[in-house]
Scaffold this motif. Sequence first.
Motif, PDB file in Angstrom:
ATOM      1  N   HIS A  11       3.754   0.398  10.546  1.00 53.33           N
ATOM      2  CA  HIS A  11       4.289   1.286   9.500  1.00 53.33           C
ATOM      3  C   HIS A  11       3.319   1.318   8.326  1.00 53.33           C
ATOM      4  N   GLN A  12       3.229   2.495   7.678  1.00 52.24           N
ATOM      5  CA  GLN A  12       2.401   2.631   6.485  1.00 52.24           C
ATOM      6  C   GLN A  12       3.127   3.451   5.438  1.00 52.24           C
ATOM      7  N   GLU A  13       2.913   3.095   4.166  1.00 51.85           N
ATOM      8  CA  GLU A  13       3.402   3.894   3.055  1.00 51.85           C
ATOM      9  C   GLU A  13       2.247   4.072   2.083  1.00 51.85           C
ATOM     10  N   ALA A  14       2.517   4.618   0.908  1.00 56.79           N
ATOM     11  CA  ALA A  14       1.444   4.947  -0.037  1.00 56.79           C
ATOM     12  C   ALA A  14       0.602   3.733  -0.408  1.00 56.79           C
ATOM     13  N   ASP A  15       1.242   2.586  -0.592  1.00 57.84           N
ATOM     14  CA  ASP A  15       0.484   1.413  -1.051  1.00 57.84           C
ATOM     15  C   ASP A  15       0.734   0.159  -0.215  1.00 57.84           C
ATOM     16  N   THR A  16       1.343   0.335   0.961  1.00 56.99           N
ATOM     17  CA  THR A  16       1.596  -0.828   1.814  1.00 56.99           C
ATOM     18  C   THR A  16       1.315  -0.493   3.282  1.00 56.99           C
ATOM     19  N   GLN A  27       4.652  -7.168   5.473  1.00 56.54           N
ATOM     20  CA  GLN A  27       4.376  -6.062   4.556  1.00 56.54           C
ATOM     21  C   GLN A  27       3.252  -6.488   3.616  1.00 56.54           C
ATOM     22  N   HIS A  29       0.513  -5.321   0.642  1.00 56.93           N
ATOM     23  CA  HIS A  29       0.174  -4.339  -0.393  1.00 56.93           C
ATOM     24  C   HIS A  29      -1.335  -4.129  -0.410  1.00 56.93           C
ATOM     25  N   ARG A  35      -6.021   3.785   5.564  1.00 54.11           N
ATOM     26  CA  ARG A  35      -5.303   4.586   6.555  1.00 54.11           C
ATOM     27  C   ARG A  35      -5.645   4.064   7.948  1.00 54.11           C
ATOM     28  N   LYS A  38      -1.363   4.346  14.078  1.00 54.75           N
ATOM     29  CA  LYS A  38      -0.222   3.529  14.491  1.00 54.75           C
ATOM     30  C   LYS A  38      -0.610   2.733  15.735  1.00 54.75           C
TER      31      LYS A  38
END
Length: 197
Positions: A11-16, A27, A29, A35, A38
């Motif tokens: 899983h990826q988000e804006a800052d993790t 998780q 940071h 980028r 998966k």
Amino acid sequence: MIECITGSVIHQEADTVVVENHGIGYQIHCGNPYRYEKNETITMFTYQHVKEDDIRLFGFQHREERRLFEKLLQVSGIGPKGALAIAGSEQPGRIVEAVEQEDDVYLTKFPGVGKKTARQIILDLKGKVSEIVPTLTEGLFAAPPQEEHSALSEALEALQALGYTEKEIKRVKPMLAQEERTTDAHIKEALKLMLNT
């Protein structure tokens, strides 16, 4: 301390980014943010930050970035978030150079770093960070060389402005350099290559 974590990106988000290792998802940071594909297997060098009400892992692609992060945490007025924004910028060599040359203008480009904080960074770290990047003009962490103003260099700058990472741009640059194109044509070709790799 957890030195590093190797596992699959789930899983990826804006800052993790969440890296799974033996059934546990960590998780982490990240400052870039990096980028990844998966299920791509990666290794992140980590720093565990502990507060009374919070424990967080901060991740870096290279030990040198983490060492710079740790040095920045020692500066008065710099917390983990600010240190991560600076150390995770993909150009630790340029940051060290700015500290050693007392270039406070360059340091103020980072979020949360004003003139006063930039001067504090220089005051606290000058002479203490140069060993992180022994040769600023060579190797992975060198400050980027000045390229001639060309259609290719303009295209690469445009890709960076669009949010693509240095890693992604470096991957397609050799393929773009094989052929003369206009700036727009280079950008279109780069986007096509990124989608297919």
